[in-house]
Motif scaffolding. Structure first.
Motif, PDB file in Angstrom:
ATOM      1  N   VAL A  94      -1.411  -8.645   1.905  1.00 53.05           N
ATOM      2  CA  VAL A  94      -0.401  -8.442   2.939  1.00 53.05           C
ATOM      3  C   VAL A  94      -0.555  -9.560   3.971  1.00 53.05           C
ATOM      4  N   ASP A  95       0.549 -10.155   4.354  1.00 52.89           N
ATOM      5  CA  ASP A  95       0.551 -11.156   5.421  1.00 52.89           C
ATOM      6  C   ASP A  95       0.583 -10.377   6.737  1.00 52.89           C
ATOM      7  N   VAL A 152      -4.767  -1.556   4.520  1.00 51.88           N
ATOM      8  CA  VAL A 152      -5.407  -2.608   3.736  1.00 51.88           C
ATOM      9  C   VAL A 152      -6.663  -3.096   4.453  1.00 51.88           C
ATOM     10  N   THR A 153      -7.401  -3.964   3.789  1.00 56.34           N
ATOM     11  CA  THR A 153      -8.596  -4.548   4.393  1.00 56.34           C
ATOM     12  C   THR A 153      -8.194  -5.552   5.466  1.00 56.34           C
ATOM     13  N   ALA A 154      -9.178  -6.014   6.231  1.00 59.33           N
ATOM     14  CA  ALA A 154      -8.923  -6.987   7.300  1.00 59.33           C
ATOM     15  C   ALA A 154      -8.317  -8.283   6.760  1.00 59.33           C
ATOM     16  N   SER A 155      -8.561  -8.596   5.491  1.00 59.13           N
ATOM     17  CA  SER A 155      -7.981  -9.805   4.883  1.00 59.13           C
ATOM     18  C   SER A 155      -6.582  -9.558   4.329  1.00 59.13           C
ATOM     19  N   GLY A 158      -9.638  -1.061   9.918  1.00 56.53           N
ATOM     20  CA  GLY A 158     -10.226  -1.259  11.243  1.00 56.53           C
ATOM     21  C   GLY A 158      -9.301  -0.863  12.372  1.00 56.53           C
ATOM     22  N   VAL A 159      -8.017  -1.178  12.257  1.00 55.30           N
ATOM     23  CA  VAL A 159      -7.054  -0.804  13.290  1.00 55.30           C
ATOM     24  C   VAL A 159      -6.935   0.713  13.370  1.00 55.30           C
ATOM     25  N   ILE A 160      -6.861   1.360  12.214  1.00 53.05           N
ATOM     26  CA  ILE A 160      -6.796   2.828  12.200  1.00 53.05           C
ATOM     27  C   ILE A 160      -8.085   3.404  12.782  1.00 53.05           C
ATOM     28  N   MET A 213       3.969 -10.835   1.834  1.00 51.90           N
ATOM     29  CA  MET A 213       2.712 -11.043   1.129  1.00 51.90           C
ATOM     30  C   MET A 213       2.314 -12.530   1.165  1.00 51.90           C
ATOM     31  N   THR A 214       1.039 -12.795   0.998  1.00 54.71           N
ATOM     32  CA  THR A 214       0.526 -14.163   0.927  1.00 54.71           C
ATOM     33  C   THR A 214       0.576 -14.654  -0.520  1.00 54.71           C
ATOM     34  N   ALA A 215       0.249 -15.903  -0.700  1.00 58.53           N
ATOM     35  CA  ALA A 215       0.244 -16.502  -2.036  1.00 58.53           C
ATOM     36  C   ALA A 215      -1.111 -16.374  -2.722  1.00 58.53           C
ATOM     37  N   HIS A 216      -2.040 -15.613  -2.169  1.00 59.38           N
ATOM     38  CA  HIS A 216      -3.353 -15.425  -2.800  1.00 59.38           C
ATOM     39  C   HIS A 216      -3.183 -14.781  -4.176  1.00 59.38           C
TER      40      HIS A 216
END
Length: 114
Positions: A100-101, A67-70, A32-34, A92-95
């Motif tokens: 990516v954080d 990456v995706t918005a999430s 989305g940013v791109i 990175m997140t713990a998901h």
């Protein structure tokens, strides 16, 4: 410089790839940013269109930094993408699987590195 009306599909592809090439190592951004940045330059495009460009033409740019918005890496390249992001030290997140954080590693076009 061409106006958006004068630009062809190849110009949009080049714009997206040029933007992706600007993402610094250790950082990531979203489709989305791109898309928003490409739209400001060309007058067209969406996150889905950026995904299509990346799938078809993104092999020569750091595709794993988009990456995706999430914060998730595209499913079809997730294994290799996560490996490349980890090698660059991207936060990175713990998901499960990790994402990516974006609050830590997110990047916006035009942002200056410290």
């Amino acid at each position: 410089m061409n106006t958006a009306a004068e630009q062809g599909p190849g110009d949009y592809v080049e714009t997206v790839l040029d933007l992706v090439e600007q993402i610094p190592s250790g950082r990531a951004t979203t489709y989305g940013v791109i898309a928003e940045a490409a739209r400001a330059l060309t007058g067209k495009g969406s996150a889905r269109t950026v995904g299509t460009v990346m799938a078809q033409y993104g092999g020569g740019v750091p595709w794993w930094r988009v990456v995706t918005a999430s914060g998730a890496v595209a499913e079809r390249v997730a294994g290799r993408g996560l490996e490349l992001l980890r090698n660059e030290g991207v936060s990175m997140t713990a998901h499960d699987p990790p994402r990516v954080d974006l609050s830590e590693a997110g990047w916006e076009p035009g942002e200056q590195e410290p």
